[in-house]
Design a protein around this motif. Structure first.
Motif, PDB file in Angstrom:
ATOM      1  N   HIS A 199      13.516   0.634  -5.116  1.00  0.00           N
ATOM      2  CA  HIS A 199      13.907   0.450  -3.720  1.00  0.00           C
ATOM      3  C   HIS A 199      12.762  -0.144  -2.904  1.00  0.00           C
ATOM      4  O   HIS A 199      11.602   0.177  -3.129  1.00  0.00           O
ATOM      5  N   TYR A 200      13.120  -1.005  -1.980  1.00  0.00           N
ATOM      6  CA  TYR A 200      12.085  -1.696  -1.191  1.00  0.00           C
ATOM      7  C   TYR A 200      11.398  -0.756  -0.208  1.00  0.00           C
ATOM      8  O   TYR A 200      10.275  -0.978   0.198  1.00  0.00           O
ATOM      9  N   ASN A 201      12.115   0.308   0.173  1.00  0.00           N
ATOM     10  CA  ASN A 201      11.526   1.211   1.163  1.00  0.00           C
ATOM     11  C   ASN A 201      10.648   2.250   0.468  1.00  0.00           C
ATOM     12  O   ASN A 201      11.062   3.359   0.182  1.00  0.00           O
ATOM     13  N   ARG A 202       9.421   1.848   0.218  1.00  0.00           N
ATOM     14  CA  ARG A 202       8.504   2.720  -0.515  1.00  0.00           C
ATOM     15  C   ARG A 202       8.257   4.019   0.236  1.00  0.00           C
ATOM     16  O   ARG A 202       8.027   5.072  -0.343  1.00  0.00           O
ATOM     17  N   ALA A 258      10.315   5.717   2.063  1.00  0.00           N
ATOM     18  CA  ALA A 258      11.407   6.654   1.812  1.00  0.00           C
ATOM     19  C   ALA A 258      11.331   7.221   0.402  1.00  0.00           C
ATOM     20  O   ALA A 258      11.533   8.421   0.184  1.00  0.00           O
ATOM     21  N   VAL A 259      11.014   6.357  -0.544  1.00  0.00           N
ATOM     22  CA  VAL A 259      10.942   6.821  -1.935  1.00  0.00           C
ATOM     23  C   VAL A 259       9.787   7.804  -2.112  1.00  0.00           C
ATOM     24  O   VAL A 259       9.924   8.815  -2.794  1.00  0.00           O
ATOM     25  N   ASP A 260       8.667   7.508  -1.471  1.00  0.00           N
ATOM     26  CA  ASP A 260       7.544   8.444  -1.532  1.00  0.00           C
ATOM     27  C   ASP A 260       7.944   9.802  -0.983  1.00  0.00           C
ATOM     28  O   ASP A 260       7.599  10.836  -1.539  1.00  0.00           O
ATOM     29  N   LEU A 261       8.632   9.761   0.128  1.00  0.00           N
ATOM     30  CA  LEU A 261       9.089  11.002   0.746  1.00  0.00           C
ATOM     31  C   LEU A 261       9.964  11.770  -0.234  1.00  0.00           C
ATOM     32  O   LEU A 261       9.792  12.971  -0.457  1.00  0.00           O
ATOM     33  N   TRP A 262      10.908  11.070  -0.820  1.00  0.00           N
ATOM     34  CA  TRP A 262      11.789  11.693  -1.795  1.00  0.00           C
ATOM     35  C   TRP A 262      10.990  12.298  -2.933  1.00  0.00           C
ATOM     36  O   TRP A 262      11.184  13.454  -3.304  1.00  0.00           O
ATOM     37  N   TRP A 263      10.072  11.551  -3.458  1.00  0.00           N
ATOM     38  CA  TRP A 263       9.291  11.990  -4.609  1.00  0.00           C
ATOM     39  C   TRP A 263       8.477  13.243  -4.285  1.00  0.00           C
ATOM     40  O   TRP A 263       8.433  14.198  -5.045  1.00  0.00           O
ATOM     41  N   VAL A 271       0.855  -1.185   0.000  1.00  0.00           N
ATOM     42  CA  VAL A 271       0.000   0.000   0.000  1.00  0.00           C
ATOM     43  C   VAL A 271       0.889   1.232   0.000  1.00  0.00           C
ATOM     44  O   VAL A 271       1.687   1.412   0.911  1.00  0.00           O
ATOM     45  N   PRO A 272       0.802   2.055  -1.020  1.00  0.00           N
ATOM     46  CA  PRO A 272       1.646   3.249  -1.030  1.00  0.00           C
ATOM     47  C   PRO A 272       1.249   4.179   0.108  1.00  0.00           C
ATOM     48  O   PRO A 272       0.073   4.306   0.428  1.00  0.00           O
ATOM     49  N   LEU A 273       2.259   4.802   0.696  1.00  0.00           N
ATOM     50  CA  LEU A 273       1.974   5.700   1.809  1.00  0.00           C
ATOM     51  C   LEU A 273       1.138   6.865   1.311  1.00  0.00           C
ATOM     52  O   LEU A 273       0.097   7.190   1.863  1.00  0.00           O
ATOM     53  N   LEU A 274       1.625   7.475   0.265  1.00  0.00           N
ATOM     54  CA  LEU A 274       0.838   8.521  -0.354  1.00  0.00           C
ATOM     55  C   LEU A 274       0.063   7.884  -1.485  1.00  0.00           C
ATOM     56  O   LEU A 274       0.643   7.224  -2.332  1.00  0.00           O
ATOM     57  N   GLN A 275      -1.211   8.099  -1.480  1.00  0.00           N
ATOM     58  CA  GLN A 275      -1.991   7.492  -2.544  1.00  0.00           C
ATOM     59  C   GLN A 275      -2.029   8.424  -3.731  1.00  0.00           C
ATOM     60  O   GLN A 275      -3.022   9.074  -4.019  1.00  0.00           O
ATOM     61  N   VAL A 276      -0.907   8.513  -4.398  1.00  0.00           N
ATOM     62  CA  VAL A 276      -0.820   9.356  -5.585  1.00  0.00           C
ATOM     63  C   VAL A 276      -1.016   8.462  -6.792  1.00  0.00           C
ATOM     64  O   VAL A 276      -0.148   7.675  -7.136  1.00  0.00           O
ATOM     65  N   GLU A 277      -2.181   8.574  -7.391  1.00  0.00           N
ATOM     66  CA  GLU A 277      -2.416   7.746  -8.564  1.00  0.00           C
ATOM     67  C   GLU A 277      -1.551   8.235  -9.722  1.00  0.00           C
ATOM     68  O   GLU A 277      -1.148   9.380  -9.773  1.00  0.00           O
ATOM     69  N   GLU A 278      -1.270   7.314 -10.629  1.00  0.00           N
ATOM     70  CA  GLU A 278      -0.580   7.723 -11.854  1.00  0.00           C
ATOM     71  C   GLU A 278      -1.440   8.786 -12.520  1.00  0.00           C
ATOM     72  O   GLU A 278      -2.651   8.695 -12.513  1.00  0.00           O
ATOM     73  N   THR A 279      -0.780   9.765 -13.107  1.00  0.00           N
ATOM     74  CA  THR A 279      -1.556  10.833 -13.754  1.00  0.00           C
ATOM     75  C   THR A 279      -2.375  10.252 -14.898  1.00  0.00           C
ATOM     76  O   THR A 279      -1.937  10.194 -16.037  1.00  0.00           O
ATOM     77  N   ASP A 280      -3.571   9.827 -14.532  1.00  0.00           N
ATOM     78  CA  ASP A 280      -4.465   9.207 -15.474  1.00  0.00           C
ATOM     79  C   ASP A 280      -4.965  10.260 -16.454  1.00  0.00           C
ATOM     80  O   ASP A 280      -5.580  11.231 -16.074  1.00  0.00           O
TER      81      ASP A 280
END
Lengths: 233, 233
Positions: free
Chosen positions: B149-152, B154-159, B5-14
């Motif tokens: 990266h497995y740490n979603r 952290a990646v979400d934070l970065w993004w 489950v992504p931390l931030l539920q940012v859908e792909e820009t549909d």
DNA sequence: TGTTGACAAATAATGTACGATCTGAAAGTT
DNA sequence: AACTTTCAGATCGTACATTATTTGTCAACA
């Protein structure tokens, strides 16, 4: 004037009247709402004594903060805090907390040190007899160090993570080996601060956070295994 | 099964039809809604062609994510992205990105490296002629490294951080000295990855992020000064 | 004449009610 | 047993009422 706007708008827990948001959030953190539990707006609204709209908005905010997961037309659930999630958080904390600590060492006053020693004393006196009380003391201990940091963003992040984690660890006893580690690490940390050894302090904190993470994850695994085998039987 | 489950539920820009949330969020990130701009629900609702309720909920979610600031009974505003805020973000990135990079080095395939080199080639060919295009390439460059990266968390934070930052930097030209630094750092990074030098790669990235942060902050200061002196005259 | 303060009107946020729509599961059918 | 239908329960969107804030007006006063 440069007013500081907190990243997370978490109001102080006003004892007068908490907002819907705060109440739901607290229910999640305090474990009154279980992980993965369904959050029905009508139900919550009734419990809160309001209409559904404020609840919906509170849930959206919580969703933005990651406490709640939502699927279109299928409502909201309490975010399941699984092993992966906890590991992710701890990996970030291992990076952030040492940085915060390093800064604190260069700024700590005599009063700060005394306050920390007092808290440490209370923790040792308590000796993990009351997990809840210990958790609170431990949180305060670290808060004293980070609270004045200029990077509010980082501190907010830490605080949010911390709240989630202490919500889990509230549910189980600390192992003996972890108990001694915690107290030792705190003591050593105090020594580093007193000696103005920023690198040492940062190293200890990294170790402290990592140990804490490992401990929690092991417990989660234990619980999960117990549950799984219980299901099989 | 362990669904992620992504931390931030940012859908792909549909491209089919973006949600209210996405549209407002995009308007903020793309700068169509200025920093500190008032966000009136009725206004937004009309623009989106819906009633106010969905807008209110979208704003609450954005509030939770930190894109929007709200005051009780006084509505919502686009979070002002000032110097302090940017510095805070960069300080966190300086900690996180090296860790992500280190992991990538140990996992990069030949295909990854080729993809990165291709992107780097495109950036050099473009040579900062089109800031928007460069920003996009640069973002992709880093995304290739972090995406698996497995740490979603952290990646979400970065993004999230990255999106905010590129929203600012879109508005000004990169200085010549920064241009050369960026390209050099990228090249050196590629070399480290090829040589499987994780420490080196991490060091370069830290330097890269810090330089980028300094550059943006200096620009913010410049803009602020210009504005202030303009106001005085 | 310019400033201040009280009051009223406009504007916008917040809360309530309700209908439309979607989902999931049980009942019924082949 | 597998597929369809039905229906209760819940989400989501719209409309409206209430409450708070901001703005504008005008008289009192220096």
């Amino acid at each position: 004037m440069n007013t500081i706007v907190p990243l997370l708008q978490v109001e102080e827990t006003d004892h007068a009247e908490a907002s819907i948001y705060e109440r739901i959030r607290d229910d999640i953190i305090q474990g009154r709402l279980a992980a993965n539990e369904r959050l029905k707006v009508a139900e919550l609204a009734e419990r809160m004594g309001t209409s559904t709209n404020p609840v919906r908005e509170a849930l959206q905010q919580l969703r933005g903060e990651g406490f709640v997961v939502m699927m279109p037309n299928r409502g909201a659930r309490v975010r399941p805090i699984d092993e992966t999630f906890v590991r992710d958080i701890f990996e970030i904390e291992v990076l952030i907390e040492p940085a915060l600590t390093r800064w604190f060492v260069g700024l700590a006053t005599k009063a700060d040190l005394e306050r920390l020693e007092e808290l440490q004393g209370q923790m040792e006196a308590l000796n993990f007899a009351d997990p809840h009380a210990h958790s609170k003391l431990d949180m305060t201990f670290h808060q004293v160090m980070y609270d004045r940091h200029y990077n509010r963003h980082a501190v907010d992040l830490w605080w949010r993570h911390r709240e989630i984690l202490s919500a889990i660890s509230r549910n189980f006893q600390t192992s003996l080996s972890r108990q001694t580690s915690v107290l030792n690490e705190h003591r050593e940390l105090l020594r580093c601060i007193a000696a103005q050894d920023a690198d040492g302090a940062a190293r200890i904190i990294a170790q402290h956070v990592e140990g804490s993470g490992r401990h929690i994850i092991e417990h989660l695994r234990l619980i999960k295994n117990r549950r799984d085998s219980g299901r099989r039987s």
